[in-house]
Each structure stands twice: as structure tokens, then as C-alpha cells.
Design an enzyme around this catalytic site. Structure first.
Site, PDB file in Angstrom:
ATOM      1  N   GLU A   1      14.504  64.237   6.394  1.00 58.32           N
ATOM      2  CA  GLU A   1      14.855  65.299   7.345  1.00 58.32           C
ATOM      3  C   GLU A   1      15.560  64.722   8.573  1.00 58.32           C
ATOM      4  OE1 GLU A   1      14.922  68.147   6.285  1.00 58.32           O
ATOM      5  OE2 GLU A   1      13.423  68.192   4.699  1.00 58.32           O
TER       6      GLU A   1
ATOM      7  N   HIS B   1      19.129  64.340   7.861  1.00 59.31           N
ATOM      8  CA  HIS B   1      19.906  65.575   8.077  1.00 59.31           C
ATOM      9  C   HIS B   1      20.223  65.747   9.560  1.00 59.31           C
ATOM     10  CE1 HIS B   1      19.950  66.917   4.023  1.00 59.31           C
ATOM     11  NE2 HIS B   1      18.668  67.236   3.937  1.00 59.31           N
TER      12      HIS B   1
ATOM     13  N   CYS C   1      18.184  56.433  -2.976  1.00 58.27           N
ATOM     14  CA  CYS C   1      18.377  56.733  -1.553  1.00 58.27           C
ATOM     15  C   CYS C   1      17.422  57.845  -1.142  1.00 58.27           C
ATOM     16  CB  CYS C   1      19.813  57.163  -1.322  1.00 58.27           C
ATOM     17  SG  CYS C   1      20.148  57.631   0.378  1.00 58.27           S
TER      18      CYS C   1
ATOM     19  N   CYS D   1      20.346  54.463   1.415  1.00 57.21           N
ATOM     20  CA  CYS D   1      21.198  53.522   0.681  1.00 57.21           C
ATOM     21  C   CYS D   1      22.228  52.942   1.661  1.00 57.21           C
ATOM     22  CB  CYS D   1      21.900  54.224  -0.482  1.00 57.21           C
ATOM     23  SG  CYS D   1      23.188  55.356   0.025  1.00 57.21           S
TER      24      CYS D   1
ATOM     25  N   CYS E   1      24.711  55.516   3.086  1.00 57.75           N
ATOM     26  CA  CYS E   1      24.173  56.425   4.100  1.00 57.75           C
ATOM     27  C   CYS E   1      23.895  55.668   5.391  1.00 57.75           C
ATOM     28  CB  CYS E   1      22.901  57.096   3.579  1.00 57.75           C
ATOM     29  SG  CYS E   1      23.239  58.357   2.336  1.00 57.75           S
TER      30      CYS E   1
END
Ligand SMILES: [Zn+2]
Ligand SMILES: [Zn+2]
Lengths: 174, 450
Positions: free
Chosen positions: A131, A134, A146, A165, A168
């Protein structure tokens, strides 16, 4: 970006929070501050569903994040839903400040009746990182290793990896 | 880079539109919403949508009529209907008019995502079919699968060959050699890469739990089973299941496994419904399955079923040229994550690592470097930073069998390796003659690595 505030709401088990936090610190290079809150969540409760409306809780928490130079993540022990869906593990403002994660469906007890604290902590860390991801602006990642892979059932939470990962990570400069 | 899919959500309820919009944005889709048929048609004429989610019950033009209209515009449009339980029968009718599928409110997020991904995956497949079939020259590897030794190069080429088939693979190797990384590399290079790689550590669970882990269970199957739970074979649908430590499973589970691998069908524990799943099996073990079969502990039929294509990962001590590569990789990894400034490994520490036997293989090396990074106080890893059991003791501290002959065998193997199997030089170092050395090599069954 200087801090992440983790706010357990009406939480009964402070030791569990400590364990989750110390695990969480391994994956985030930010200062993590704890800010337990007591909030009446009745406004978000749906009698017919017996669950709490996740988006409404996020809206309610927005004022708490105002003075924070970073992200605000609330941990709940109540089961969450978004009207069109049967349930959610959590919800986040994409590219925003606030997110929430519910531990209800992360307990192994919920599924098999057998409690497993280690697994609960691992699942919690995954969903918190997810979260927050995000909040950092990350969308779901195709890599099953990931933590940003979308996990719709608990099995998928278990399958996916616990860290971001490299792709990201690069996107959020971690 | 894949292009972003555009999704159109048509629903008269604001809350549904908003929820689905947010949901699909997190999935990286571009999303438009429309509150009625007119708005939907206007957007549809302008935009090109990969997928349309359409509420079947709307005021004005019904979802059913809109479906027919959209299909007239674009017969290839993928339309998924949203319906209440009450109108399932009309949804079924709509399927006959060309809808792809339907989901009922409240939507199970699992189901929604599954249907959407499946639909888009099929569409993608049609577009990219040719591209997917082309062979991959450069295999993609998980970060940790490292090594430039000829043994590792051979393994990369085996991975490359077998990845493009659906063959069952058996991976053999001592613990810590990276069997799961090889499994992952096979999965990543296969056409199954967009689906999960599901790992089951068969050794970690007692028989009863392993069954429910593999096959799932129904609600009420046993005390505490409050919810239906999917098993790993079901989760692996479309993807790969990696069965680690396969040598440890009980005979009962072996029988079940064999049947599932052959039929691709099973039932959940406590259930009667037959479930089909399309998975590929990769198994691994650090045990000698041949031996287990001879002893009658492992079923021969299952062994042959698994052992279609074998990849044997050599222990780290047989590919010492990879040690510096691995050590530096882990050094970088841990200095980054711990935010420490360590630029390298001292010659003394490195030469020690080159001689060490590494009974725990790559994993032991990784742990050793992690520990060294934690304790290191200079800008280079020193010998004393390496874990106690490496640096403080003789090379043979790990040998469980302390017999003189075992120590002799290991010592000879080490000296031979150091001298690149030059027999005269090794005999010299060992201060024995060449014939004696030959005899000992034969006695201990030592073999020169190819
Ligand atoms: Zn997500
Ligand atoms: Zn990722």
C-alpha cells in the site's frame, strides 16, 4: 520525504506492532514513527455487510496526515470492503499520502484455524509495503517476486515476494 | 514495453465507477467511465478500448441493448457484464450475444482480476503469437543466479533449451546451490512467465498439511477450516509449480502427486468437485533419488515422471572461479541495503574464501558476506570479518566424518584442485610419489571435473 507514520487504530496487541515494525524497517530506508490512535469507526460500518467501508476510513484519516512530511499508514483489525467488492486487504491513495491495511484476513487462523504469528508478520509487512508503494505512485507489478504484485487472495500474498523488485525500487528511488 | 490497455467502465452507480476506476488504475490500466449508454457510446466511438465492463441493469438504454450496439461497432470488443445475483439468467443470455463473461456484485476481486487478465492475455496472445514463438537468445535470470564458470554456462544453456517446452524438470544439487533460482529462470524464460511461479517446500510440512497446501481444502474439511482455500496446484494455473525437497514426501502424497501430474486434475481436501489446472512441474531435491528408489522410499513411477529432464547444479567448491563474482555481488547487495561504505574484499579474505569448502554452498557464501558487512569496520572485508566457523578454524572444521581417511580424501581433492589436477605437482605438494597419489585417487573415487 522524511518519515512514515504507522498508526495502529484501536489495536489490541502492541507487541505484534513492534514486531511488524522491526521487520518493516529492513525494507524501508525512512524514519518510521508509531502513532497509535483510538478512533470510533462506527461511521464506516455497514450493518448488512458486517464490514467497514475502507474508502470512508481513508477520507476520515486525511486530517491526521496533514502535518506529516511523508506517508501515513493506518493498521486496522476490522474487516474492510469497498462497495463493489467483497473485501479488500487494504486501500491506498495512488500517489497520495494515506493508506490503510487490515490484518483481519492476514491471520492464518482466518483460513485454517491455526494461528501463525511469523506468517502474520510477513503478510502484514508485505501488505504495508504494497500500500505504501501505491502511495509512492507505484502500480501493480508483473513480477511475482515483487511486493507490488497484486494479491487478491491470501494465497497470492504468500506467493509474492516481500521486497520491491529492482524495477519498482528504481522508480521510487529506493 | 507493452502498451497500456484502456478499459471502459459503464455503470449508473457513481460508487461502482469510482471503485473500479481506482482499482484498475492500480493495475496500470487507463480507465474511462460512463454513467449511461449514451455517454458510453460517445466514448466508444472516440477511444479504442481493450475491454469494457458493463452493468447490465441501467436506466435508459439497458446494458443488454448497449452490448448489442457495441458489438455492431466492434465485433472484437471484449465486454464483461456486471450483474446482480438476481439477473444471472439475463447475463447468461447476454453471453450468447457475444459478451465475454459476467461477474456478479459484490465482485470478488480475485474473480474480477482473473477474468480481466485472462481476457487481455488471450487478446495479447493473438497479437503477439508470432513474437512469443521466437526463441530467446539472451535468457533472463533472477538477480542471484550468478556464475561465469563453464558449469554455470552449461546450466544457462539447459535452462534456455528446456524453458521453451512444457517438460517436467528435475533439479538436483546440494542445499544452498540455488535450485530455486534455476526453477525461477526456467519459469521466467517460458511462455508461462505472466502466470505465477508457485513454490512448495515439501519438506517443511507434515503430510496432512502438505495435502491441503497442494490441493486446497473445502470449508469445514477439518477443524478450523472456516473458509475454502485454494491449493498450490490451483494457484499455479497457467504457470509453474516448483516442488522443492521432493525426496521427503510420504508414499501417500507421492501417489496423489503422480496422479495430479498425469491428469492435471484433482479435488480439494474434503471436496468432491474435480478441479483442472494447467501447470508445469519443476521438482528439486538434494537427496539421491536413485538411492531412495532402490530403498523403496520413493516411487519409481513418480521418479520417472519427474526425471524427464535433469539439471544438476554443481556445489560451489567445484566452480571456484565463480566465488569472487558471487562474493562481490553479495557485497554490493548488502552494502547497499545496509548503507555501508565497503569497497572490496581483502586479498587475504578472498584467498581464504577460494580455499574454503563451502558445505552450505552459495547460500553460505551469501550469509558469510552479509555477516562480514555487518561487522566490517574498514573499507574492505578482512579475514576476521568472515564468520567464526570459516576464519577461525581449519578447512576441515565442517567435516562431520572426522575419520583420517575422510580428511585425507578432502585434503587430496583440495590439493588437486589447487594444482588444476596436475598430478606431478600435487604429488610433490603432498610429499608422496605419483603412483601412491594415483592409488589414492582411485581409492577415494576422486574425479577430475570436466
Ligand atoms: Zn495494490
Ligand atoms: Zn516490481
Amino acid at each position: 520525504m522524511s518519515e512514515i507514520v504507522i498508526a495502529p487504530i484501536n489495536f489490541s496487541n502492541p507487541e505484534l506492532i513492534e514486531k511488524i515494525l522491526s521487520e518493516l524497517k529492513k525494507y524501508l530506508p525512512y524514519k518510521i514513527n508509531l502513532q497509535p490512535l483510538q478512533i470510533d469507526l462506527n461511521f464506516a460500518y455497514s450493518i448488512e455487510r458486517g464490514q467497514y467501508y475502507s474508502t470512508k476510513i481513508i477520507q476520515h484519516l486525511l486530517p491526521f496526515s496533514e502535518n506529516i512530511n511523508g506517508k501515513f499508514l493506518a493498521l486496522l483489525e476490522v474487516d474492510l470492503f469497498i462497495p463493489v467488492f467483497t473485501y479488500v486487504f487494504g486501500e491506498a491513495q495512488l500517489n497520495g499520502k494515506v493508506s490503510i491495511v487490515s490484518l483481519t484476513r492476514l491471520h492464518e487462523e482466518f483460513y485454517s484455524g491455526i494461528s501463525d504469528e511469523k506468517l502474520l508478520i510477513e503478510r502484514s509487512v508485505k501488505e504495508i509495503l504494497h500500500e505504501l508503494g501505491h502511495n509512492f505512485g507505484l502500480i501493480h507489478c508483473k513480477d511475482w517476486d515483487c511486493v507490488m504484485h497484486s494479491s487478491l487472495g491470501i494465497e497470492e500474498v504468500d506467493i509474492k515476494g516481500i521486497d520491491y523488485c529492482s524495477n519498482c525500487k528504481r522508480m521510487i528511488r529506493l | 514495453m507493452e502498451k497500456k490497455h484502456r478499459i471502459l467502465v459503464v455503470d449508473d452507480e457513481e460508487i461502482v465507477r469510482q471503485s473500479l476506476l481506482a482499482w484498475f488504475k492500480e493495475d496500470g490500466y487507463e480507465v474511462d467511465t460512463a454513467e449511461n449508454a449514451d455517454a458510453a457510446l460517445r466514448l466508444f466511438e472516440k477511444g479504442k478500448y481493450s475491454l469494457i465492463l458493463l452493468d447490465i441493469k441501467m436506466p435508459g438504454m439497458s446494458g443488454m441493448d448497449l452490448l448489442v450496439k457495441l458489438k455492431e461497432y466492434d465485433p472484437d470488443a471484449i465486454i464483461i457484464l456486471i450483474t446482480a445475483y438476481a439477473s444471472v439468467s439475463s447475463a447468461v443470455k447476454a453471453l450468447k450475444s457475444g459478451a465475454y463473461d459476467y461477474i456478479t456484485k459484490p465482485i470478488d476481486p480475485d474473480e474480477l482480476s482473473h477474468i480481466v487478465e485472462k481476457a487481455l492475455y488471450q487478446k495479447n496472445l493473438e497479437n503477439e503469437n508470432v513474437k512469443l514463438k521466437e526463441s530467446i537468445d539472451e535468457i533472463s535470470k533472477p538477480d542471484n543466479l550468478i556464475g561465469e564458470s563453464h558449469q554455470m554456462k552449461e546450466i544457462y544453456s539447459l535452462i534456455n533449451t528446456v524453458a521453451q517446452t512444457d517438460t517436467t524438470v528435475l533439479i538436483l544439487g546440494e542445499s544452498g546451490t540455488g535450485k530455486e533460482l534455476v526453477a525461477k529462470a526456467i519459469h521466467l524464460n517460458s511462455k508461462r512467465k505472466y502466470f505465477p511461479l508457485v513454490t512448495v517446500n515439501c519438506g517443511a510440512l507434515p503430510e496432512s498439511l502438505l495435502e491441503s497446501e497442494l490441493f486446497g481444502h473445502e470449508k469445514g474439511a477439518f477443524t478450523g477450516a472456516h473458509y475454502r482455500r485454494k491449493g498450490k496446484f490451483e494457484m499455479a494455473n497457467g504457470g509453474t509449480i516448483f516442488l522443492d525437497e521432493i525426496g521427503t514426501i510420504s508414499n501417500k502424497v507421492q501417489v496423489e502427486l503422480l496422479r495430479v501430474i498425469e491428469t492435471k486434475q484433482f479435488t480439494r481436501v474434503g471436496g468432491s468437485e474435480t478441479i483442472s489446472s494447467d501447470f508445469r512441474v519443476i521438482a528439486a531435491t538434494n537427496e539421491n533419488l536413485d538411492e531412495l528408489v532402490k530403498e523403496g522410499v520413493f516411487r519409481e513411477d513418480l521418479y520417472y515422471r519427474l526425471n524427464v529432464f535433469t539439471i544438476h547444479i554443481p556445489p560451489l567448491r567445484e566452480r571456484i572461479e565463480d566465488i569472487p563474482l558471487l562474493a562481490n555481488y553479495f557485497l554490493k547487495k548488502f552494502t547497499t541495503s545496509m548503507n555501508k561504505k565497503i569497497t572490496g574484499i581483502s586479498d587475504e579474505a578472498m584467498s581464504f574464501m577460494l580455499k574454503y569448502r563451502w558445505p552450505g554452498n552459495v547460500r553460505e557464501l551469501e550469509n558469510a558476506i552479509e555477516r562480514a558487512v555487518v561487522v566490517c569496520r574498514t573499507d574492505k572485508i578482512q579475514l576476521e570479518d568472515l564468520p567464526f566457523r570459516i576464519s577461525n578454524n581449519s578447512l576441515y572444521s565442517e567435516v562431520e566424518d572426522k575419520s583420517l581417511s575422510e580428511v585425507e580424501k578432502r585434503h587430496i581433492a583440495l590439493v588437486l584442485k589447487e594444482n588444476n589436477w596436475n598430478i606431478s605437482k600435487s604429488a610433490d605438494d603432498l610429499k608422496i610419489d605419483r603412483v601412491t597419489l594415483y592409488n589414492k585417487i582411485k581409492k577415494y573415487g576422486l574425479r577430475k571435473p570436466e
